[in-house]
Design an enzyme around this catalytic site. Structure first.
Site, PDB file in Angstrom:
ATOM      1  N   LYS A  29       0.884  -1.218  -0.088  1.00  0.00           N
ATOM      2  CA  LYS A  29       0.003  -0.051   0.116  1.00  0.00           C
ATOM      3  C   LYS A  29       0.914   0.997   0.014  1.00  0.00           C
ATOM      4  O   LYS A  29       2.052   1.168   0.350  1.00  0.00           O
ATOM      5  CB  LYS A  29      -0.900  -0.076   1.207  1.00  0.00           C
ATOM      6  CG  LYS A  29      -0.275   0.137   2.695  1.00  0.00           C
ATOM      7  CD  LYS A  29       0.104   1.452   3.300  1.00  0.00           C
ATOM      8  CE  LYS A  29       0.827   1.158   4.585  1.00  0.00           C
ATOM      9  NZ  LYS A  29       1.510   2.358   5.045  1.00  0.00           N
ATOM     10  N   ASP A 169      -2.355  -1.741  10.794  1.00  0.00           N
ATOM     11  CA  ASP A 169      -2.712  -1.591   9.178  1.00  0.00           C
ATOM     12  C   ASP A 169      -3.300  -2.978   8.805  1.00  0.00           C
ATOM     13  O   ASP A 169      -3.688  -2.918   7.657  1.00  0.00           O
ATOM     14  CB  ASP A 169      -1.365  -1.411   8.447  1.00  0.00           C
ATOM     15  CG  ASP A 169      -0.833  -0.201   8.312  1.00  0.00           C
ATOM     16  OD1 ASP A 169      -1.474   0.770   8.950  1.00  0.00           O
ATOM     17  OD2 ASP A 169       0.325   0.289   8.106  1.00  0.00           O
TER      18      ASP A 169
HETATM   19  O1  C5P Z   1       0.177  -1.050  15.128  1.00  0.00           O
HETATM   20  P1  C5P Z   1       1.869  -1.163  14.668  1.00  0.00           P
HETATM   21  O2  C5P Z   1       2.168  -2.480  15.351  1.00  0.00           O
HETATM   22  O3  C5P Z   1       1.908  -1.309  13.121  1.00  0.00           O
HETATM   23  O4  C5P Z   1       2.774  -0.146  15.066  1.00  0.00           O
HETATM   24  C1  C5P Z   1       4.025  -0.192  15.187  1.00  0.00           C
HETATM   25  C2  C5P Z   1       4.285   0.861  16.169  1.00  0.00           C
HETATM   26  O5  C5P Z   1       3.934   2.146  15.475  1.00  0.00           O
HETATM   27  C3  C5P Z   1       3.602   0.931  17.607  1.00  0.00           C
HETATM   28  O6  C5P Z   1       4.101   0.187  18.378  1.00  0.00           O
HETATM   29  C4  C5P Z   1       3.575   2.443  17.943  1.00  0.00           C
HETATM   30  O7  C5P Z   1       4.775   2.617  18.343  1.00  0.00           O
HETATM   31  C5  C5P Z   1       3.630   3.208  16.622  1.00  0.00           C
HETATM   32  N1  C5P Z   1       2.289   3.514  16.203  1.00  0.00           N
HETATM   33  C6  C5P Z   1       1.684   4.787  16.713  1.00  0.00           C
HETATM   34  N2  C5P Z   1       0.442   5.092  16.509  1.00  0.00           N
HETATM   35  C7  C5P Z   1      -0.210   4.337  15.387  1.00  0.00           C
HETATM   36  C8  C5P Z   1       0.162   3.469  14.816  1.00  0.00           C
HETATM   37  C9  C5P Z   1       1.738   3.081  15.387  1.00  0.00           C
HETATM   38  O8  C5P Z   1       2.344   5.467  17.559  1.00  0.00           O
HETATM   39  N3  C5P Z   1      -1.388   5.106  15.006  1.00  0.00           N
END
Ligand code: C5P
Length: 324
Positions: A29, A169
Site C-alpha cells: 500500500k 494496518d
Molecule cells: O500497529 P503497529 O504494530 O503497526 O505499530 C507499530 C508502532 O508504531 C507502535 O508500536 C507504535 O509505537 C507506533 N504507532 C503509533 N500510532 C499509530 C500506529 C503506530 O504510535 N497510530
C-alpha cells in the site's frame, strides 16, 4: 476473497477438503494522505498510539502466500510450518515464529479454538521497513486463507477485530480497495470508485522503524493536524481521485510523518529532492518510510521516470499501479 458475513455456529472446524490448499496475493500500500492528530483529540485511550487519519490504496506490488491445511488428526501436532522465500535476503524479514504470518495464524487458532495446522509458504517481494505495509498485508492474507481453509468462517468484522491486535494496518488489508483509516489506523472506511494511477516507488537501502518514527514525531514541534482540517483535505483528495484528476493530487497529498522520518535518515531528503527534479504529479514518503513514491500521469511516464531514478543508484525502484 469473499468472507461470509455471518458467523455460523459450529462445534467443530471443517476445512473445505481434508487438505485444503490455496494461494493468495498480498499487495503493498501507499498512503496518499497521512495526518497525525493531537492525542487529546481522540475520544478513547490510545495506549501510546497516535490518532490519525490516512487514505491508503493498495498497489500492485505483491508478496504471495500459499496455505495448506493440516488435519488435526495427522499425528504431527498440527502446528504452523512456515517457509519464507525472500527475493531480497538483505531485507531481514524473520523466517520463524516471529513472522507476523505465524503470529496471525497462532492467534486465530487460539481464539477460534481451531486445532488444525498449516503448511505456509511466503514469497517476499515487498521490501520491509518501507512503510509499504508488507508484513501487515501478509498477516491479513494468512487470516483470510486460514479463515476459509480451517473452516472457521468468521465474519469480516470479527476477523478485523482480531487483525487489529496484530497491527494497526492489518484490518485495511482484509479487503483490497482504497480506504480512509482512522483511530490508530484500524478503523477502516472503504472508499469505492477511486481511479487507479501509475506510480514509481523507491526503497533506499535504509529501513525505518515505525515505532521510532512516531517517537521522533513526538519530539518535533507542530506536526499534528486537526481532525476538521484533515476531513476537509480528505474530501478534496477523494473527489480528485474519483475523477482521475491526477494533476490535482499534489494539492491534497501529505504525510505528517515525513519530517520525523527525515530527521532519522538523510535518505528522505535525498529522495524528496531527486523526485522534485522530475515531473511527477506529486511525491512523498509512504507511511513511516523509508520508501518514497511519485504519482505519474500515465504508465509510460512512470517507466521513463523510473529509469532515470534507477540510473542514480538510490535503491530498489518499482514501477507499479494502484489497485489490486
Ligand atoms: O500497529 P503497529 O504494530 O503497526 O505499530 C507499530 C508502532 O508504531 C507502535 O508500536 C507504535 O509505537 C507506533 N504507532 C503509533 N500510532 C499509530 C500506529 C503506530 O504510535 N497510530
Amino acid at each position: 476473497m469473499n468472507l461470509r458475513q455471518n458467523d455460523s455456529p459450529r462445534t467443530r472446524h471443517r476445512p473445505k477438503s481434508p487438505c485444503w490448499l490455496q494461494s493468495s496475493l498480498a499487495p503493498a500500500k501507499v498512503n496518499l494522505l497521512l495526518d497525525v492528530h493531537d492525542r487529546d483529540s481522540a475520544s478513547f485511550d490510545f495506549a501510546g498510539y497516535h490518532p490519525l487519519s490516512t487514505l491508503m490504496v493498495p498497489v500492485r506490488l505483491y508478496d504471495s502466500l500459499s496455505f495448506e491445511s493440516i488435519p488435526e488428526d495427522s499425528g504431527n501436532e498440527s502446528q504452523i510450518k512456515f517457509t519464507l522465500r525472500d527475493r531480497d535476503t538483505s531485507d531481514g524479514v524473520p523466517g520463524d515464529e516471529r513472522n507476523l504470518v505465524v503470529r496471525a495464524l497462532r492467534l486465530l487458532r487460539e481464539r477460534s479454538g481451531c486445532e488444525m495446522g498449516a503448511r505456509v509458504a511466503l514469497v517476499k517481494r515487498i521490501p520491509s521497513g518501507a512503510g509499504l505495509g508488507g508484513g501487515s498485508s501478509d498477516a491479513a492474507a494468512a487470516l483470510m486463507l486460514a479463515n476459509r481453509g480451517w473452516g472457521i468462517d468468521w465474519s469480516a468484522d470479527r476477523l478485523s477485530t482480531l487483525a487489529a491486535e496484530l497491527g494497526s494496518d492489518v484490518p485495511f488489508f482484509l479487503d483490497h480497495g482504497g480506504a480512509i483509516c482512522r483511530a490508530r489506523g484500524e478503523q477502516v472506511e472503504r472508499i469505492p470508485g477511486l481511479r487507479p494511477f501509475d506510480l514509481v516507488i523507491v526503497k533506499p537501502a535504509v529501513a525505518l522503524s515505525t515505532a521510532e518514527v512516531y517517537r521522533r514525531f513526538d519530539e518535533l514541534p507542530g506536526g499534528a493536524t486537526s481532525l476538521e482540517q484533515s476531513e476537509r483535505t480528505m474530501c478534496s483528495l477523494v473527489a480528485d481521485l474519483r475523477r482521475g484528476a491526477i494533476g490535482q493530487l499534489g494539492r491534497w497529498m501529505g504525510n505528517g510523518l515525513q519530517a520525523a522520518a527525515a530527521s532519522l535518515s538523510s535518505w528522505v531528503e535525498r529522495l524528496a529532492s531527486d523526485f522534485a527534479e522530475l515531473d511527477f504529479a506529486a511525491h512523498q514518503l509512504s507511511g513511516s518510510g523509508s520508501a518514497y513514491f511519485g504519482v505519474c500521469r500515465h504508465a509510460s511516464q512512470a517507466r521513463r521516470l523510473a529509469s532515470i531514478l534507477r540510473s542514480r543508484g538510490l535503491g530498489r525502484v518499482f514501477v507499479t499501479r494502484s489497485g489490486f
